[in-house]
Design a protein around this motif. Structure first.
Motif, PDB file in Angstrom:
ATOM      1  N   THR A   5      25.727  -7.169 -35.191  1.00 40.07           N
ATOM      2  CA  THR A   5      24.306  -7.385 -35.466  1.00 40.07           C
ATOM      3  C   THR A   5      23.988  -8.865 -35.630  1.00 40.07           C
ATOM      4  OG1 THR A   5      24.213  -5.228 -36.572  1.00 40.07           O
ATOM      5  CG2 THR A   5      22.401  -6.758 -36.998  1.00 40.07           C
ATOM      6  N   MET A   6      24.822  -9.564 -36.378  1.00 41.34           N
ATOM      7  CA  MET A   6      24.584 -10.990 -36.601  1.00 41.34           C
ATOM      8  C   MET A   6      24.700 -11.782 -35.297  1.00 41.34           C
ATOM      9  SD  MET A   6      23.754 -11.225 -39.735  1.00 41.34           S
ATOM     10  CE  MET A   6      23.745 -12.996 -39.922  1.00 41.34           C
ATOM     11  N   ALA A   7      25.581 -11.322 -34.410  1.00 35.47           N
ATOM     12  CA  ALA A   7      25.725 -12.013 -33.129  1.00 35.47           C
ATOM     13  C   ALA A   7      24.426 -11.968 -32.347  1.00 35.47           C
ATOM     14  CB  ALA A   7      26.860 -11.393 -32.322  1.00 35.47           C
ATOM     15  N   GLY A   8      23.639 -10.883 -32.539  1.00 34.84           N
ATOM     16  CA  GLY A   8      22.347 -10.808 -31.875  1.00 34.84           C
ATOM     17  C   GLY A   8      21.364 -11.859 -32.347  1.00 34.84           C
ATOM     18  N   PHE A   9      21.619 -12.392 -33.542  1.00 30.48           N
ATOM     19  CA  PHE A   9      20.784 -13.473 -34.078  1.00 30.48           C
ATOM     20  C   PHE A   9      21.423 -14.844 -33.848  1.00 30.48           C
ATOM     21  CE2 PHE A   9      19.470  -9.766 -36.492  1.00 30.48           C
ATOM     22  CZ  PHE A   9      18.086  -9.883 -36.506  1.00 30.48           C
ATOM     23  N   PHE A  12      21.758 -18.297 -42.721  1.00 23.11           N
ATOM     24  CA  PHE A  12      20.861 -17.251 -42.253  1.00 23.11           C
ATOM     25  C   PHE A  12      20.307 -16.447 -43.421  1.00 23.11           C
ATOM     26  CE2 PHE A  12      19.980 -12.921 -40.887  1.00 23.11           C
ATOM     27  CZ  PHE A  12      19.169 -13.116 -39.779  1.00 23.11           C
ATOM     28  N   ALA A  13      21.158 -16.099 -44.382  1.00 26.37           N
ATOM     29  CA  ALA A  13      20.716 -15.306 -45.531  1.00 26.37           C
ATOM     30  C   ALA A  13      19.690 -16.055 -46.354  1.00 26.37           C
ATOM     31  CB  ALA A  13      21.913 -14.932 -46.397  1.00 26.37           C
ATOM     32  N   GLN A  14      19.881 -17.368 -46.516  1.00 27.74           N
ATOM     33  CA  GLN A  14      18.942 -18.161 -47.299  1.00 27.74           C
ATOM     34  C   GLN A  14      17.607 -18.273 -46.597  1.00 27.74           C
ATOM     35  OE1 GLN A  14      20.404 -22.048 -48.288  1.00 27.74           O
ATOM     36  NE2 GLN A  14      18.707 -22.512 -49.687  1.00 27.74           N
ATOM     37  N   ALA A  23      15.043 -11.251 -46.642  1.00 33.64           N
ATOM     38  CA  ALA A  23      14.653  -9.855 -46.436  1.00 33.64           C
ATOM     39  C   ALA A  23      15.385  -9.268 -45.239  1.00 33.64           C
ATOM     40  CB  ALA A  23      13.142  -9.747 -46.250  1.00 33.64           C
ATOM     41  N   ALA A  24      15.449 -10.019 -44.148  1.00 31.57           N
ATOM     42  CA  ALA A  24      16.132  -9.533 -42.955  1.00 31.57           C
ATOM     43  C   ALA A  24      17.626  -9.350 -43.215  1.00 31.57           C
ATOM     44  CB  ALA A  24      15.903 -10.497 -41.795  1.00 31.57           C
TER      45      ALA A  24
END
Length: 864
Positions: free
Chosen positions: A511-515, A528-530, A534-535
């Motif tokens: 999933t993270m690779a898609g971002f 990314f989390a920071q 929410a995502a």
């Protein structure tokens, strides 16, 4: 109706026996002691004098104020009892179960008992042979040579027997060497090509020195046909030898030296399919055979035979010194047990588990000292000490077989029910993960190899005082202090690649690779989390949802996840327990024929370690979860010890503490003897050891109780006829067990324990042309029982089973000591499942051990 309630039939029977007790005396109950079969006597008090090991003094069976059943050598001979497994047919309070190998025998008294299949768990029922403790079932089931009697002590016996007698004691007493030459030789031929031979000879060797040698040999074909391997299983192939020296240099000194060795080398034990679940079709689709739901055909289909080799041996020295007013006794013993087994533990013709081997070595040293008064008029006392030192080493392997990958693919949905073709789904997963295709996941030879063990030392001090308050009233106080220390270890090498995959983390990475985020780069993930809190939270939730992460559908295939060995930085693998137990008793002789007692006793069993592959960290030490989901902090995770798919369970079960209240009545008259006992017994923290399909879940039940009535009556209505009936009416309940392997069992009935168990026997004596003869029949009855802890499993299993087994024998003996016995066990082929359990890695299927079918034979005996 709650499962904890006694059935209407049970209540009716209980009421009838209670009325009998009230009619006999206002006290209504008393210490049961299974009346020994003996010739009718002319005088009123004719009970034999036997050494009752509950008090470790010589007392008459009738006078000893405890709950004890005694089976003498005459009964053993007449009832064709070969080993301890057969004792339950004449002692209703005792249940004996032989499980997956010849070395796994479990003893249960009054619904309490455990210890089989897991060498880290010592039994709750202690077994002693000539005063020497046998700590594991592999050293308890040998054929019984030169037996004098077997005593079964019911209820906690920790005051005199220490840490592993919280449920009761089985004490086997063998015959001492004699100063006159004599002996016995017997041979048996039975069905299934059975041959059994025993020899015992005794006599003087020198002045004040006598010796004895006993040998046993027991061989029989298996009564279960394995159509997969073409072999017969559940066979007998065992032998043993025992030497015994008695040296009495003077009337006040005695030394008895005993040495024994026995060996078992046989194929055993067959588990039959009793519920063929949805996985049965998959097993057959990949070419495996099953004999579905037909356990009493005594046919199974395995792909490898279940082998057992057990070597037991030991040496013991008992020394007795009589001084003025006291006797000093010392018992020193060393025991060894060597076990090697390999079972087809998937119990099918498919090669799902290619190996489940076990090698267990146990070495035990014990030392006991006792000082006993011998001339007390109003006061008798005993003090003593006991030391125990044992080392257990276990090597085990559980490895997948050649059919496991096809089976895993079918379970994952790769089986086409129309064509029977199986798609290699795991190949697609291997390709997606960049692993070598076809040679990585679910491969033959993958699994577990573990090296476990335990060092156990314990010591105890004990003492009892019997004070005669009046000529008829005696008060007893007993105390025991025990300390027990264990150092346990378990190190497992897990090679199951599929079970080591974190599908949550894999889904997260995809999933993270898609971002455009590399999940293996903590800095990128944190950024990314920071930036997208929410995502990121939504992604963490999604990868744990089977509807959004299809990889989670493969989690049921992860049977053998990585194992965290111990001791480690968080778990030290050590336990140290201590306890003080006691006995309080009042015994009253109403007259020369009738006596009563009331007692309260406590018992103790030390911590038991789970040395199986199912050992898991406690929830207090670890909170499961994939690291990508930010699981809470826990000691194991904080120490850097967390492994993929690590779950929680138990490393050990803490101590058991037991209590029992008993009220008893005993009577013996010219032609009738009766014994009644009411008991109310409880174990706090009962160590429940439940087979889960791939291992054992060990946990403390909060509270387990059992109350009921035991009785036995022996009656000689005429001089040539002896009738006996004995029984137990009971209500075993899990008062509190919220965290069992099957969920909350609080208030539920204890599975596998009947509410009503009885044994009835009749023996008729007569003469035929100068031969003393008898005809004997006995009937063992047990009410239907649950086989499982959960209602769902019981419903899948189907009809409850009850025991209704008849045995018969007849024998002839002449004045020269020549005798012949014809015997039949399970005359009418009674059918029931002794133990049932979920099939390994086969959800919805259940296996069980069917009772042995009818057996019969003839025994020739010569006594000289």
């Amino acid at each position: 109706m709650s499962k904890s309630e006694v059935t209407p039939a049970g209540r009716k029977a209980l009421s009838a026996v209670l009325c009998l007790g009230v009619g006999l005396t206002a006290l209504s109950a008393a210490a049961p002691a299974l009346a020994q079969e003996q010739e009718a006597a002319e005088e009123t008090r004719t009970m034999q004098t036997v050494t009752i090991t509950a008090t470790k003094r010589e007392q008459t069976l009738q006078d000893v104020p405890i709950a004890v059943s005694v089976v003498d050598d005459t009964t053993i001979e007449r009832a064709a009892i070969v080993d301890l497994n057969d004792l339950q047919s004449i002692i209703p309070s005792l249940r004996v179960g032989q499980l997956q190998s010849s070395a796994n025998t479990n003893f249960v008294i009054r619904g309490f008992g455990n210890g089989a299949n897991n060498a880290g768990i010592e039994p709750s029922v202690g077994v002693f042979i000539d005063g020497v403790y046998r700590s594991r079932s592999a050293s308890q089931i040998s054929d019984l040579p030169n037996i004098e009697r077997v005593e079964v002590l019911r209820g906690p016996q920790s005051t005199l027997f220490g840490k592993n007698a919280s449920a009761g004691v089985i004490s086997v007493v063998t015959k001492k060497p004699q100063y006159e030459f004599g002996g016995v030789v017997d041979g048996t031929i039975s069905n299934e090509n059975g041959y059994r031979a025993n020899g015992y000879v005794t006599g003087p060797l020198a002045e004040n020195l006598a010796g004895a040698v006993g040998v046993t040999y027991n061989k029989r074909d298996g009564y279960v046909e394995d159509i997969g391997t073409g072999t017969e299983t559940n066979e007998r192939n065992r032998w043993g030898i025992r030497g015994d020296l008695l040296f009495e240099p003077d009337v006040n000194t005695s030394f008895r030296l005993m040495a024994d060795y026995d060996q078992i080398d046989e194929l055993c034990c067959a588990a039959a399919n009793v519920v063929n679940g949805p996985t049965g079709a998959i097993v057959q689709a990949i070419g495996g055979q099953i004999v579905p739901e037909d356990p009493y055909s005594y046919r199974v289909a395995y792909n490898l035979p279940s082998t057992n080799k057990v070597d037991n041996g030991g040496l013991s020295l008992q020394a007795d010194f009589d001084f003025e007013k006291v006797r000093l006794t010392s018992i020193t013993a060393y025991r060894m047990s060597r076990l090697e087994t390999n079972q087809d533990s998937d119990f099918t013709g498919a090669d799902l588990l290619g190996e489940n081997s076990n090698k267990t070595d146990i070495d035990t040293f014990t030392q006991e000292f006792r000082l006993t008064s011998t001339d007390g008029e109003r006061l008798d006392w005993m003090v003593g000490g006991f030391y125990f030192d044992e080392k257990v080493d276990i090597q085990n392997a559980l490895l997948y077989g050649t059919d496991y990958r096809a089976y895993a693919n079918a379970l994952a949905g790769g089986l086409n029910p129309n064509t029977g073709v199986i798609t290699d789904i795991l190949a697609g997963l291997e390709s997606a993960l960049g692993l070598p295709v076809g040679t990585t996941l679910a491969q033959a030879g993958q699994g577990f190899r573990d090296d476990a063990g335990q060092d156990n030392t314990a010591w105890s001090l004990f003492g009892t005082v019997d004070y005669r308050l009046t000529d008829r009233l005696t008060a007893t106080i007993g105390l025991n202090y025990t300390e027990d220390k264990k150092d346990a270890r378990n190190s497992i090498q897990a090679t199951d690649v599929l079970s080591s995959l974190d599908f949550v983390a894999i889904g997260f990475a995809q999933t993270m690779a898609g971002f455009g985020v590399n999940a293996q780069n903590p800095a990128q993930v944190a950024a990314f989390a920071q930036a997208n809190p929410a995502a990121f939270a939504a992604i963490q939730a999604a990868v744990q949802n089977p509807a959004q992460n299809p990889l989670l559908a493969l989690q049921p295939l992860q049977f053998l996840p990585p194992f965290l060995g111990f001791p480690n930085a968080v778990e030290d693998g050590r336990s140290k327990d201590s306890a003080t137990t006691y006995t309080l008793r009042l015994a009253y002789d109403v007259n020369d024929n009738l006596n009563t007692y009331v007692s309260y006793a406590t018992g103790f069993k030390a911590t038991s370690w789970n040395l199986s592959r199912d050992s898991r960290p406690f929830a207090s030490d670890f909170i499961p979860g994939s690291p990508v989901t930010s699981p809470p902090s826990s000691p194991i995770r904080d120490a850097g010890l967390a492994l993929p798919n690590l779950t929680t369970g138990s490393r050990y079960a803490g101590p058991e503490d037991s209590t029992v209240f008993e009220v008893g009545l005993k009577g013996v008259y010219s032609n009738v003897a009766f014994n009644l006992a009411y008991f109310d017994q409880t174990i706090e923290g009962f160590q429940s050891n439940v087979f889960t399909g791939t291992g054992f879940a060990l946990a403390n039940a909060g509270k387990q109780s059992n109350k009921g009535l035991e009785f036995d009556v022996t009656w000689n209505p005429i001089s040539n006829l002896q009738l006996m009936v004995a029984g137990t009416l009971q209500d075993p309940v899990y008062d509190s067990f919220p965290n069992s392997a099957s969920g909350d069992l609080s208030g539920e009935k204890v599975y596998g324990i009947p509410e009503v168990a009885t044994s009835t026997a009749a023996t008729y004596f007569f003469d035929v042309a100068g031969w003393d003869a008898y005809v004997r029949g006995d009937w063992q009855y047990e009410s239907a029982v649950d086989h499982f802890d959960s209602d769902a499993e019981q419903a899948a299993f189907g009809e409850q089973k009850k025991v209704s087994t008849f045995n018969a024998s007849t024998g002839f003996t002449n004045e020269s000591g020549l005798g012949v016995t014809l015997w039949v066990r399970n005359v009418f082929n009674d059918e029931y499942i002794t133990t049932a359990f979920p099939a390994v890695a086969q959800a919805g299927s259940y296996m069980g051990y069917p009772v042995a079918p009818r057996s019969y034979g003839v025994t020739l005996r010569k006594t000289f």
